[in-house]
Design a protein around this motif. Sequence first.
Motif, short mmCIF file in Angstrom:
data_model
loop_
_atom_site.label_atom_id
_atom_site.label_comp_id
_atom_site.label_asym_id
_atom_site.label_seq_id
_atom_site.Cartn_x
_atom_site.Cartn_y
_atom_site.Cartn_z
N ALA A 207 -44.57 -42.26 -116.49
CA ALA A 207 -43.38 -41.48 -116.84
C ALA A 207 -43.41 -41.07 -118.31
CB ALA A 207 -42.12 -42.28 -116.55
N LEU A 208 -44.14 -41.83 -119.13
CA LEU A 208 -44.23 -41.51 -120.56
C LEU A 208 -45.68 -41.63 -121.01
CD1 LEU A 208 -42.70 -40.85 -123.20
CD2 LEU A 208 -42.55 -43.32 -123.61
N ILE A 209 -46.17 -40.58 -121.65
CA ILE A 209 -47.50 -40.59 -122.27
C ILE A 209 -47.32 -40.24 -123.74
CG2 ILE A 209 -49.79 -39.54 -122.31
CD1 ILE A 209 -49.46 -38.87 -119.35
N SER A 210 -47.78 -41.10 -124.63
CA SER A 210 -47.73 -40.80 -126.06
C SER A 210 -49.11 -40.34 -126.51
CB SER A 210 -47.26 -42.02 -126.86
OG SER A 210 -48.19 -43.08 -126.76
N ALA A 211 -49.12 -39.29 -127.34
CA ALA A 211 -50.39 -38.73 -127.84
C ALA A 211 -50.15 -38.27 -129.28
CB ALA A 211 -50.86 -37.58 -126.96
N PHE A 212 -50.05 -39.23 -130.19
CA PHE A 212 -49.72 -38.93 -131.58
C PHE A 212 -50.98 -38.69 -132.39
CE2 PHE A 212 -45.78 -40.37 -130.04
CZ PHE A 212 -44.80 -39.86 -130.88
N GLU A 213 -50.98 -37.56 -133.11
CA GLU A 213 -52.13 -37.14 -133.90
C GLU A 213 -53.39 -37.07 -133.02
OE1 GLU A 213 -51.32 -36.08 -137.06
OE2 GLU A 213 -49.38 -36.56 -136.16
N ALA A 237 -42.84 -37.25 -119.36
CA ALA A 237 -42.96 -36.54 -120.64
C ALA A 237 -44.20 -36.99 -121.39
CB ALA A 237 -41.72 -36.79 -121.50
N ILE A 238 -44.82 -36.02 -122.07
CA ILE A 238 -45.91 -36.27 -123.01
C ILE A 238 -45.33 -36.05 -124.40
CG2 ILE A 238 -48.18 -35.53 -123.80
CD1 ILE A 238 -48.51 -34.28 -120.93
N VAL A 239 -45.29 -37.08 -125.22
CA VAL A 239 -44.71 -36.96 -126.56
C VAL A 239 -45.82 -37.12 -127.59
CG1 VAL A 239 -42.49 -37.85 -125.77
CG2 VAL A 239 -44.14 -39.42 -126.75
N GLY A 240 -45.72 -36.38 -128.68
CA GLY A 240 -46.75 -36.48 -129.70
C GLY A 240 -46.35 -35.81 -130.99
#
Length: 339
Positions: A207-213, A237-240
């Motif tokens: 349900a949540l994928i984080s892709a920071f930098e 959601a994909i948050v980054g």
Amino acid sequence: MRVSDEECELCEYATLLASKGLFLEARAILDGLRLEYGVLSPEAQTLRAQILPEAGEGGLEASVAPRPGAEESDVPCPACGLPMVEHEQAFEKDWLLCPACSLLMARTPPGLVRALDRGEAAGAMQPGHALVHRREYTFCRRFIDGMGLREVLNYGVGWSLVPEALRAQGVDAVGCDLWRPLIEQRKRELGEECFFHRDELPDRRFALISAFEVFEHFTDPMKDVGVLVRHLAESGAIVGSTDFWHGGLLSAHPSREPWYWKHGVHVTAWTWQSMRNIADRFNLGVRFFRGDFDEHSSKCFFVLFRGDAFAAYLDALPKVLPEVYGMSLPLSVGVAQGS
């Protein structure tokens, strides 16, 4: 949130930054708004005119149109397939622009592509209090707490302490990266089923994928974003975050951190327009946010999502998010590192 509300809120934030003497940061927000909406409100135009003597044009115009006389390259845009044009040579890279979707990318010779596909040995290897950990952790907790999520994929997370912190709180957090020695060490730390190579992720959705930098590393946006979408839940959601480009010459970008584009594997500069294009191609919605900090003028937080629940949650959030770097990880740690 209506467009007029979004522009008003960001313009107010630009005014606040200008009052602190942070003219480059204020101008970056206004130029981003002009790119997004085509024209600034009278209030925003007035503010931009007032700060230009301090911020300076610096060779930068808020336009993604090709430079006069720009030659067509032999490279098709990896996001939309149309020919890219030569843009500039800067930071030891040859930058190409897609006039159709405004994606700005550096040429990536085969050697660089192979290096990017191997990953980085020292990604996020920083002290536990560093913003690289706090930023991702804060965003994950915002969605976990706000929407009751329990399954998270931390993508391209390197040595980050975030998966460990989330798992300690009962969240089913799975880490992912490319550098093989890092992955083996993280498996030993977190468990065999808690950390994976990108190409060996289990057949499950989050349900949540984080892709920071992470997005600035993508050499093939359709393929790379496609990996994330394949592992995204039907409501998810994909948050980054990444540094966005606001038009003109990248070498004249209004940023306190020009080193960002000097980084050898930072090869893709996004705009709101180019990210909207990639979202549309995957039938995703997209929202953009800024953090309430004074520096990092070009840093943009984005959310690619699907599902009415996420749309409603995101539309209720302010466009300038408070304390995006403010949440400390609940761990007694020194430096995130491998053996």
